[in-house]
Write a protein that holds these residues in place. Structure first.
Motif, PDB file in Angstrom:
ATOM      1  N   CYS A 137       8.653  -6.655 -22.630  1.00  0.00           N
ATOM      2  CA  CYS A 137       8.772  -5.153 -22.183  1.00  0.00           C
ATOM      3  C   CYS A 137       9.589  -5.083 -20.813  1.00  0.00           C
ATOM      4  N   LEU A 138      10.485  -4.588 -20.716  1.00  0.00           N
ATOM      5  CA  LEU A 138      11.041  -4.188 -19.341  1.00  0.00           C
ATOM      6  C   LEU A 138      10.722  -2.875 -19.077  1.00  0.00           C
ATOM      7  N   LEU A 139      10.037  -2.650 -17.850  1.00  0.00           N
ATOM      8  CA  LEU A 139       9.654  -1.331 -17.477  1.00  0.00           C
ATOM      9  C   LEU A 139      10.345  -0.975 -16.103  1.00  0.00           C
ATOM     10  N   PHE A 140      10.530   0.240 -15.848  1.00  0.00           N
ATOM     11  CA  PHE A 140      10.926   0.838 -14.495  1.00  0.00           C
ATOM     12  C   PHE A 140       9.654   1.737 -14.206  1.00  0.00           C
ATOM     13  N   GLN A 141       9.113   1.334 -13.161  1.00  0.00           N
ATOM     14  CA  GLN A 141       7.736   2.096 -12.488  1.00  0.00           C
ATOM     15  C   GLN A 141       8.135   2.513 -10.966  1.00  0.00           C
ATOM     16  N   TYR A 142       7.366   3.504 -10.687  1.00  0.00           N
ATOM     17  CA  TYR A 142       7.217   3.802  -9.129  1.00  0.00           C
ATOM     18  C   TYR A 142       5.898   4.636  -8.989  1.00  0.00           C
ATOM     19  N   GLN A 143       5.579   4.546  -7.713  1.00  0.00           N
ATOM     20  CA  GLN A 143       4.188   5.177  -7.420  1.00  0.00           C
ATOM     21  C   GLN A 143       4.437   5.401  -5.941  1.00  0.00           C
ATOM     22  N   SER A 144       3.559   6.683  -5.702  1.00  0.00           N
ATOM     23  CA  SER A 144       3.613   7.212  -4.064  1.00  0.00           C
ATOM     24  C   SER A 144       2.845   6.271  -3.415  1.00  0.00           C
ATOM     25  N   TYR A 150       6.642   7.827 -19.637  1.00  0.00           N
ATOM     26  CA  TYR A 150       5.515   8.616 -19.740  1.00  0.00           C
ATOM     27  C   TYR A 150       5.056   8.487 -18.484  1.00  0.00           C
ATOM     28  N   ASP A 151       3.923   9.351 -18.176  1.00  0.00           N
ATOM     29  CA  ASP A 151       3.391   9.507 -16.750  1.00  0.00           C
ATOM     30  C   ASP A 151       1.980   9.352 -16.828  1.00  0.00           C
ATOM     31  N   LEU A 152       1.235   8.318 -16.595  1.00  0.00           N
ATOM     32  CA  LEU A 152      -0.050   8.296 -16.697  1.00  0.00           C
ATOM     33  C   LEU A 152      -1.078   8.987 -15.373  1.00  0.00           C
ATOM     34  N   PRO A 153      -1.539  10.072 -15.755  1.00  0.00           N
ATOM     35  CA  PRO A 153      -2.122  10.596 -14.510  1.00  0.00           C
ATOM     36  C   PRO A 153      -3.270   9.866 -13.730  1.00  0.00           C
ATOM     37  N   HIS A 198      -8.720   0.120 -18.405  1.00  0.00           N
ATOM     38  CA  HIS A 198      -8.385   0.174 -16.956  1.00  0.00           C
ATOM     39  C   HIS A 198      -7.876   1.734 -16.559  1.00  0.00           C
ATOM     40  N   HIS A 199      -7.800   2.037 -15.190  1.00  0.00           N
ATOM     41  CA  HIS A 199      -7.343   3.125 -14.894  1.00  0.00           C
ATOM     42  C   HIS A 199      -6.487   2.746 -13.388  1.00  0.00           C
ATOM     43  N   HIS A 200      -5.666   3.764 -13.056  1.00  0.00           N
ATOM     44  CA  HIS A 200      -4.802   3.553 -11.763  1.00  0.00           C
ATOM     45  C   HIS A 200      -5.335   4.727 -11.058  1.00  0.00           C
ATOM     46  N   THR A 201      -5.350   4.533  -9.509  1.00  0.00           N
ATOM     47  CA  THR A 201      -5.937   5.609  -8.765  1.00  0.00           C
ATOM     48  C   THR A 201      -4.655   6.403  -8.232  1.00  0.00           C
ATOM     49  N   LYS A 202      -3.377   6.380  -8.766  1.00  0.00           N
ATOM     50  CA  LYS A 202      -2.403   7.214  -8.542  1.00  0.00           C
ATOM     51  C   LYS A 202      -1.489   7.390  -9.753  1.00  0.00           C
ATOM     52  N   SER A 203      -0.858   8.487  -9.994  1.00  0.00           N
ATOM     53  CA  SER A 203      -0.117   8.391 -11.385  1.00  0.00           C
ATOM     54  C   SER A 203       0.883   7.415 -11.440  1.00  0.00           C
ATOM     55  N   LEU A 204       1.341   7.077 -12.644  1.00  0.00           N
ATOM     56  CA  LEU A 204       2.239   6.086 -13.042  1.00  0.00           C
ATOM     57  C   LEU A 204       3.250   6.343 -13.831  1.00  0.00           C
ATOM     58  N   PRO A 205       4.361   6.897 -13.264  1.00  0.00           N
ATOM     59  CA  PRO A 205       5.622   7.333 -14.124  1.00  0.00           C
ATOM     60  C   PRO A 205       6.163   5.975 -14.528  1.00  0.00           C
ATOM     61  N   THR A 206       6.601   5.987 -15.611  1.00  0.00           N
ATOM     62  CA  THR A 206       7.308   4.597 -16.312  1.00  0.00           C
ATOM     63  C   THR A 206       8.218   4.838 -17.315  1.00  0.00           C
ATOM     64  N   VAL A 207       9.555   4.032 -17.027  1.00  0.00           N
ATOM     65  CA  VAL A 207      10.340   4.297 -18.215  1.00  0.00           C
ATOM     66  C   VAL A 207      10.425   3.115 -18.934  1.00  0.00           C
ATOM     67  N   VAL A 208      10.524   2.943 -20.209  1.00  0.00           N
ATOM     68  CA  VAL A 208      10.458   1.644 -20.854  1.00  0.00           C
ATOM     69  C   VAL A 208      12.118   1.494 -21.096  1.00  0.00           C
ATOM     70  N   VAL A 209      12.430   0.259 -20.472  1.00  0.00           N
ATOM     71  CA  VAL A 209      13.870   0.056 -20.814  1.00  0.00           C
ATOM     72  C   VAL A 209      14.183  -0.994 -21.940  1.00  0.00           C
ATOM     73  N   LYS A 268       1.001  -1.336  -0.077  1.00  0.00           N
ATOM     74  CA  LYS A 268       0.140  -0.015  -0.082  1.00  0.00           C
ATOM     75  C   LYS A 268       0.570   1.129  -0.081  1.00  0.00           C
ATOM     76  N   GLU A 269       2.180   1.147   0.082  1.00  0.00           N
ATOM     77  CA  GLU A 269       3.031   2.253   0.336  1.00  0.00           C
ATOM     78  C   GLU A 269       3.747   2.706  -0.888  1.00  0.00           C
ATOM     79  N   ALA A 270       4.453   3.483  -1.266  1.00  0.00           N
ATOM     80  CA  ALA A 270       5.311   3.788  -2.094  1.00  0.00           C
ATOM     81  C   ALA A 270       6.154   2.878  -2.602  1.00  0.00           C
TER      82      ALA A 270
END
Length: 140
Positions: free
Chosen positions: A125-132, A107-110, A75-86, A57-59
């Motif tokens: 596809c290898l992605l690097f993602q982070y969320q709050s 890209y950063d999906l709001p 679909h959608h996400h409840t927090k923004s989803l910044p992503t780097v495509v590696v 539930k945390e960052a």
């Protein structure tokens, strides 16, 4: 241009260092220490946590590996989803418009943005993602 997962992970090490922040101390995750876990019910999508827990539930910060040709439903996400495509080419369909993100893209999906997404056939596809807060995928 093809990338190996090891080379892709090494290429994003500076991103991890920037995201970690100096106050948090050193974060060091050599590719040999990544622990890949399949996301339950995802059809083969795997993740490797770097900081926090993608399923918590945390960052978090994590690598996410999508099988080539794997699509997500609307679909959608409840927090923004910044992503780097590696590695590979990821895509998103927003308001009927498809945009492809080859390796090196960001890209950063709001939060709340309704979309479809997936990995183009031919290469995982290898992605690097982070969320709050923890990852979620709210089906539409």
């Amino acid at each position: 241009m093809k990338f190996s997962i090891a080379a892709a992970v090494l290429a994003t090490s500076s991103l991890i260092a920037c995201a970690a922040g100096a106050a948090d101390g050193l974060v060091s995750v050599p590719v040999s220490q990544l622990k890949w876990t399949e996301l339950a019910g995802s059809g083969g999508i795997k993740y490797a946590n770097l900081r926090g827990d993608l399923t918590g539930k945390e960052a978090y910060e994590a690598f996410v590996l999508f099988p080539a040709g794997r699509d997500n439903p609307t679909h959608h996400h409840t927090k923004s989803l910044p992503t780097v495509v590696v590695q590979g080419t990821f895509y998103a369909v927003i308001d009927g418009k498809r945009t492809e993100y080859p390796a090196g893209s960001f890209y950063d999906l709001p939060a709340g943005l309704i979309h479809e997404s997936g990995c183009v056939a031919g290469m995982d596809c290898l992605l690097f993602q982070y969320q709050s807060g923890g990852f979620d995928l709210v089906a539409k």
